[in-house]
Write a protein that holds these residues in place. Sequence first.
Motif, PDB file in Angstrom:
ATOM      1  N   TYR A 180     -54.122  23.233 -34.492  1.00 37.75           N
ATOM      2  CA  TYR A 180     -52.814  23.279 -35.155  1.00 37.75           C
ATOM      3  C   TYR A 180     -51.792  22.597 -34.248  1.00 37.75           C
ATOM      4  O   TYR A 180     -52.009  22.568 -33.030  1.00 37.75           O
ATOM      5  N   PRO A 181     -50.716  22.060 -34.787  1.00 39.22           N
ATOM      6  CA  PRO A 181     -50.329  21.997 -36.198  1.00 39.22           C
ATOM      7  C   PRO A 181     -51.128  20.933 -36.971  1.00 39.22           C
ATOM      8  O   PRO A 181     -51.578  19.939 -36.392  1.00 39.22           O
ATOM      9  N   VAL A 182     -51.225  21.194 -38.287  1.00 39.42           N
ATOM     10  CA  VAL A 182     -52.025  20.345 -39.149  1.00 39.42           C
ATOM     11  C   VAL A 182     -51.139  19.875 -40.303  1.00 39.42           C
ATOM     12  O   VAL A 182     -50.257  20.605 -40.757  1.00 39.42           O
ATOM     13  N   ILE A 183     -51.349  18.644 -40.751  1.00 35.94           N
ATOM     14  CA  ILE A 183     -50.628  18.138 -41.930  1.00 35.94           C
ATOM     15  C   ILE A 183     -51.604  18.134 -43.106  1.00 35.94           C
ATOM     16  O   ILE A 183     -52.747  17.712 -42.950  1.00 35.94           O
ATOM     17  N   SER A 196     -47.273  19.088 -46.557  1.00 40.01           N
ATOM     18  CA  SER A 196     -46.621  20.058 -45.667  1.00 40.01           C
ATOM     19  C   SER A 196     -47.378  20.219 -44.367  1.00 40.01           C
ATOM     20  O   SER A 196     -48.534  19.827 -44.235  1.00 40.01           O
ATOM     21  N   LYS A 197     -46.648  20.811 -43.430  1.00 43.75           N
ATOM     22  CA  LYS A 197     -47.188  20.975 -42.085  1.00 43.75           C
ATOM     23  C   LYS A 197     -47.515  22.447 -41.880  1.00 43.75           C
ATOM     24  O   LYS A 197     -46.725  23.311 -42.285  1.00 43.75           O
ATOM     25  N   ALA A 198     -48.656  22.737 -41.280  1.00 41.04           N
ATOM     26  CA  ALA A 198     -49.041  24.133 -41.053  1.00 41.04           C
ATOM     27  C   ALA A 198     -49.218  24.376 -39.557  1.00 41.04           C
ATOM     28  O   ALA A 198     -49.920  23.619 -38.877  1.00 41.04           O
ATOM     29  N   ALA A 199     -48.578  25.441 -39.073  1.00 41.61           N
ATOM     30  CA  ALA A 199     -48.642  25.740 -37.643  1.00 41.61           C
ATOM     31  C   ALA A 199     -49.739  26.756 -37.341  1.00 41.61           C
ATOM     32  O   ALA A 199     -50.125  26.929 -36.183  1.00 41.61           O
ATOM     33  N   ASP A 200     -50.220  27.444 -38.381  1.00 43.44           N
ATOM     34  CA  ASP A 200     -51.242  28.463 -38.169  1.00 43.44           C
ATOM     35  C   ASP A 200     -52.048  28.661 -39.458  1.00 43.44           C
ATOM     36  O   ASP A 200     -51.772  28.019 -40.480  1.00 43.44           O
ATOM     37  N   ARG A 201     -53.013  29.561 -39.377  1.00 51.13           N
ATOM     38  CA  ARG A 201     -53.936  29.766 -40.501  1.00 51.13           C
ATOM     39  C   ARG A 201     -53.205  30.179 -41.785  1.00 51.13           C
ATOM     40  O   ARG A 201     -53.509  29.698 -42.879  1.00 51.13           O
ATOM     41  N   GLU A 202     -52.227  31.060 -41.607  1.00 54.93           N
ATOM     42  CA  GLU A 202     -51.500  31.564 -42.778  1.00 54.93           C
ATOM     43  C   GLU A 202     -50.747  30.425 -43.498  1.00 54.93           C
ATOM     44  O   GLU A 202     -50.832  30.267 -44.716  1.00 54.93           O
ATOM     45  N   SER A 203     -50.040  29.617 -42.707  1.00 51.86           N
ATOM     46  CA  SER A 203     -49.283  28.531 -43.351  1.00 51.86           C
ATOM     47  C   SER A 203     -50.218  27.426 -43.841  1.00 51.86           C
ATOM     48  O   SER A 203     -49.900  26.696 -44.784  1.00 51.86           O
ATOM     49  N   LEU A 204     -51.411  27.335 -43.224  1.00 50.24           N
ATOM     50  CA  LEU A 204     -52.389  26.347 -43.703  1.00 50.24           C
ATOM     51  C   LEU A 204     -52.834  26.699 -45.122  1.00 50.24           C
ATOM     52  O   LEU A 204     -52.955  25.821 -45.984  1.00 50.24           O
ATOM     53  N   GLU A 205     -53.030  27.984 -45.351  1.00 49.27           N
ATOM     54  CA  GLU A 205     -53.448  28.417 -46.681  1.00 49.27           C
ATOM     55  C   GLU A 205     -52.405  28.015 -47.740  1.00 49.27           C
ATOM     56  O   GLU A 205     -52.739  27.517 -48.817  1.00 49.27           O
ATOM     57  N   VAL A 206     -51.137  28.205 -47.403  1.00 49.42           N
ATOM     58  CA  VAL A 206     -50.054  27.835 -48.324  1.00 49.42           C
ATOM     59  C   VAL A 206     -50.027  26.309 -48.503  1.00 49.42           C
ATOM     60  O   VAL A 206     -49.883  25.790 -49.618  1.00 49.42           O
ATOM     61  N   ALA A 207     -50.197  25.585 -47.398  1.00 45.42           N
ATOM     62  CA  ALA A 207     -50.167  24.111 -47.460  1.00 45.42           C
ATOM     63  C   ALA A 207     -51.290  23.584 -48.357  1.00 45.42           C
ATOM     64  O   ALA A 207     -51.097  22.628 -49.121  1.00 45.42           O
TER      65      ALA A 207
END
Length: 330
Positions: A180-183, A196-207
């Motif tokens: 992370y971070p991942v686009i 979108s950009k994800a900084a962790d697993r939780e935001s990756l799921e939303v992305a």
Amino acid sequence: MKIELAVLFGGRSVEHEVSVISALQAMENLNREKYSVHPVYIAKTGEMYTGSSLCSMSSYLNISEMLQACQQVTFVPKGGNVYLQPVLTAGRRGQSVRIDVAFPITHGTNVEDGALQGYLKTVGVPFVGPDVLASAVGMDKYVMKTMLRDGGFPVLDCVRLIRGETAEDMIRRIEEKMAYPVIVKPVNLGSSVGISKAADRESLEVALETAFTYADVILAEPAIVNLREINCSVVGDAWDADASECEEPFMEDEILSYQDKYMDGGSKGTKQSGSKGMAGLKRKIPADISMEMREKIRTMAVEAFCCLGFTGVSRIDFMLVCVKDTRNIN
Ligand SMILES: Nc1ncnc2c1ncn2[C@@H]1O[C@H](COP(=O)(O)OP(=O)(O)O)[C@@H](O)[C@H]1O
Ligand SMILES: [Mg+2]
């Protein structure tokens, strides 16, 4: 004799509005002594229309009213020529016009990705810009990366994901390949839609969910921290191509967003005049980079243009990792 030019724009694409702005700007600047311009608006239903009101931005405030004043048309090949021909509707009968060349000024799926180019090729109208395959390649970020990597260009690693896989599996595959971070982005859209950009697993799921609302195939790649973006356009073909000056677009947030690109340079921009398309983007031309970096980018832009089989005009975007604060680029 003037060249009969059909300018095609709109289409069944989430970037429909962007195309309308681009086409209106282009039509305003076409040399009317050389070209007889026929605007062809592809509505979101796929129907094609022509008419003078299509050239005025204010008409698009009420599209159904605008279309009532227009003529529905289709391309018809006949005796070695191709005609823009009225679709016969009750009470209306317009004139057919021979078309010498079509100019697709389109963005996104169904119009920029080879589909419209295939249609034009099938009916037999010569058209401006990349051919079917190059358009399709240029619209699919995964396929394009694969070709560029094969051509020796530095591209970011990525994971390609198809709708249907469980979120758990997708996240596992991404985490195995990158930190992370991942686009996360749809593979076949532009204008920053669905990215979108994800900084962790939780935001990756939303992305992942966000990107899948726009496309069936998406990709994840490592996010570059301290990113500087430099754009360079190329005009020509595989045998003779020239690079433009380099520009640096500026963003309000971490990602160069749809708002940055088209809404007068971001959410804080003035919107009273409506969108000016990418003319509203905050940018610096020439970009503030060394002569050496400028030449490296311009050379690579032409090489990438040729590698992907492009013709006409393309913008090649570069992502540079910069050393924070000093803005030194290596
Ligand atoms: N790997 C990345 N690292 C950091 N920012 C990125 C990355 N990929 C994309 N971005 C940001 O998102 C924007 C849009 O992404 P891009 O891949 O250019 O898609 P589009 O085709 O929609 O323009 C970029 O201009 C940049 O600001
Ligand atoms: Mg981009």
